[in-house]
Enzyme design. Structure first.
Site, PDB file in Angstrom:
ATOM      1  N   GLU D   7       8.469  12.438 -36.000  1.00 33.80           N
ATOM      2  CA  GLU D   7       8.854  13.801 -35.639  1.00 33.80           C
ATOM      3  C   GLU D   7       7.680  14.706 -35.932  1.00 33.80           C
ATOM      4  O   GLU D   7       7.148  14.718 -37.046  1.00 33.80           O
ATOM      5  CB  GLU D   7      10.085  14.225 -36.449  1.00 33.80           C
TER       6      GLU D   7
ATOM      7  N   MET F   1       2.442  18.246 -40.141  1.00 32.96           N
ATOM      8  CA  MET F   1       3.842  18.401 -40.499  1.00 32.96           C
ATOM      9  C   MET F   1       4.658  17.160 -40.211  1.00 32.96           C
ATOM     10  O   MET F   1       5.877  17.167 -40.434  1.00 32.96           O
ATOM     11  CB  MET F   1       4.441  19.538 -39.660  1.00 32.96           C
ATOM     12  N   PRO F   2       4.026  16.120 -39.637  1.00 27.35           N
ATOM     13  CA  PRO F   2       4.869  15.016 -39.159  1.00 27.35           C
ATOM     14  C   PRO F   2       5.694  14.361 -40.258  1.00 27.35           C
ATOM     15  O   PRO F   2       5.283  14.293 -41.418  1.00 27.35           O
ATOM     16  CB  PRO F   2       3.862  14.025 -38.589  1.00 27.35           C
ATOM     17  N   VAL F   3       6.877  13.926 -39.864  1.00 21.17           N
ATOM     18  CA  VAL F   3       7.708  13.049 -40.684  1.00 21.17           C
ATOM     19  C   VAL F   3       7.794  11.719 -39.948  1.00 21.17           C
ATOM     20  O   VAL F   3       8.205  11.667 -38.794  1.00 21.17           O
ATOM     21  CB  VAL F   3       9.123  13.632 -40.885  1.00 21.17           C
ATOM     22  N   TYR F  40       4.959  13.302 -44.372  1.00 16.80           N
ATOM     23  CA  TYR F  40       5.878  12.475 -45.155  1.00 16.80           C
ATOM     24  C   TYR F  40       6.090  11.162 -44.416  1.00 16.80           C
ATOM     25  O   TYR F  40       6.230  11.153 -43.192  1.00 16.80           O
ATOM     26  CB  TYR F  40       7.246  13.154 -45.289  1.00 16.80           C
TER      27      TYR F  40
END
Lengths: 75, 75, 75, 75, 75, 75
Positions: D7, F1-3, F40
């Site tokens: 994501e 920002m990736p998860v 994360y």
């Protein structure tokens, strides 16, 4: 109480989605013994350009047959 | 470190999303004792035609009240 | 109809989980205007050895303070 | 057999997505010893107005640099 | 290519899981027209103390009937 | 920002997980141009008896080679 999430290529029709929700809910209720009213199904339409398989983007791997590949069995 | 994912019907306004992010982050930090800066919240807007409840597509189940159903409490 | 998924370090107590479920559900219902009875919250306890932040396993990054880090604010 | 879900902020190009799928699949196969053909990667483009960090919507937190923030290192 | 994720209360038997995987895969392949070999199903066993419904922990809401609630229809 | 979420068969060692977190984070930061500190990675260990492929439980499909199948390339 189950929550069922289905990620699949975009291009499914509303009729296919309706049947998918109905059948997956009914069968999950039957097999697990839970109440069908407690089941949520969330469908996620994924573009082929956002799906990788075997290290390749599916938009590269299946270039011609965009929605056809998965829907060929429907007509 | 929490990651909070909210899947909900599409149609929430930016103001609602802003408040949702602020409140869910603050309350989760307070309750778990973690740092609010470490929290991510990801909101997912789901079409009623992609959500099933009780074996029915929500676009069939709640046909009139499209965004109204969930937003009725907002005015 | 929202489904809220919270992934966080393992070690939260049942009291913390109870409050988290109660508060996140109530606030989400209030902000989005949906019925609190339609909300599911799923908590996922993640080991620090299964969580990476900034390219490091959290079990390496926060070795001493296992549950303490996130719970320090609770006493 | 791994399923890898990423994501991230929307705005990645097809070239970036192609490389991401290729590299994440290859490295995961190498490190875990599984067959690369068994790996699925699903990319999810998230709007900044659907992502919260530190209790703020990212569309508020990073207002100017819309796609630039994450892509600044690409040129 | 679908990936189907089912989150449900823990306590399902291997026989129930086997039937769930078989039926959900077969029906999804039939309805969407995709190849059954391309389908992954991932089952997630969730403790009642990690599931909230209507603002309450399910371990509080359904205290007696631990696995019984969902399995009552199975005998 | 990736998860980044990786669902895979259980049985990976801490060394494999450490390398997975390091490499997936570094490569994702390089390819997308984001800051590695904002990434994360969440690893999820899935039992073969909770994974279905091609309509069969993987615990039935790969009965002998429990952790061996995926780890064969590691020695």
């Amino acid at each position: 109480m189950p929550v069922i999430k289905v990620e699949m290529f975009e291009g499914r029709t509303t009729d296919q989605k309706r049947e998918l929700v109905e059948v997956l809910s009914r069968e999950t209720a039957r097999i697990t013994g839970c109440d069908v009213d407690s089941i949520y199904v969330i469908l996620e339409d994924v573009k082929k350009s956002n799906w990788g398989a075997g290290g390749m983007l599916c938009s590269d791997k299946f270039p011609d047959e965009k929605p056809a590949m998965e829907e060929s069995g429907r007509e």
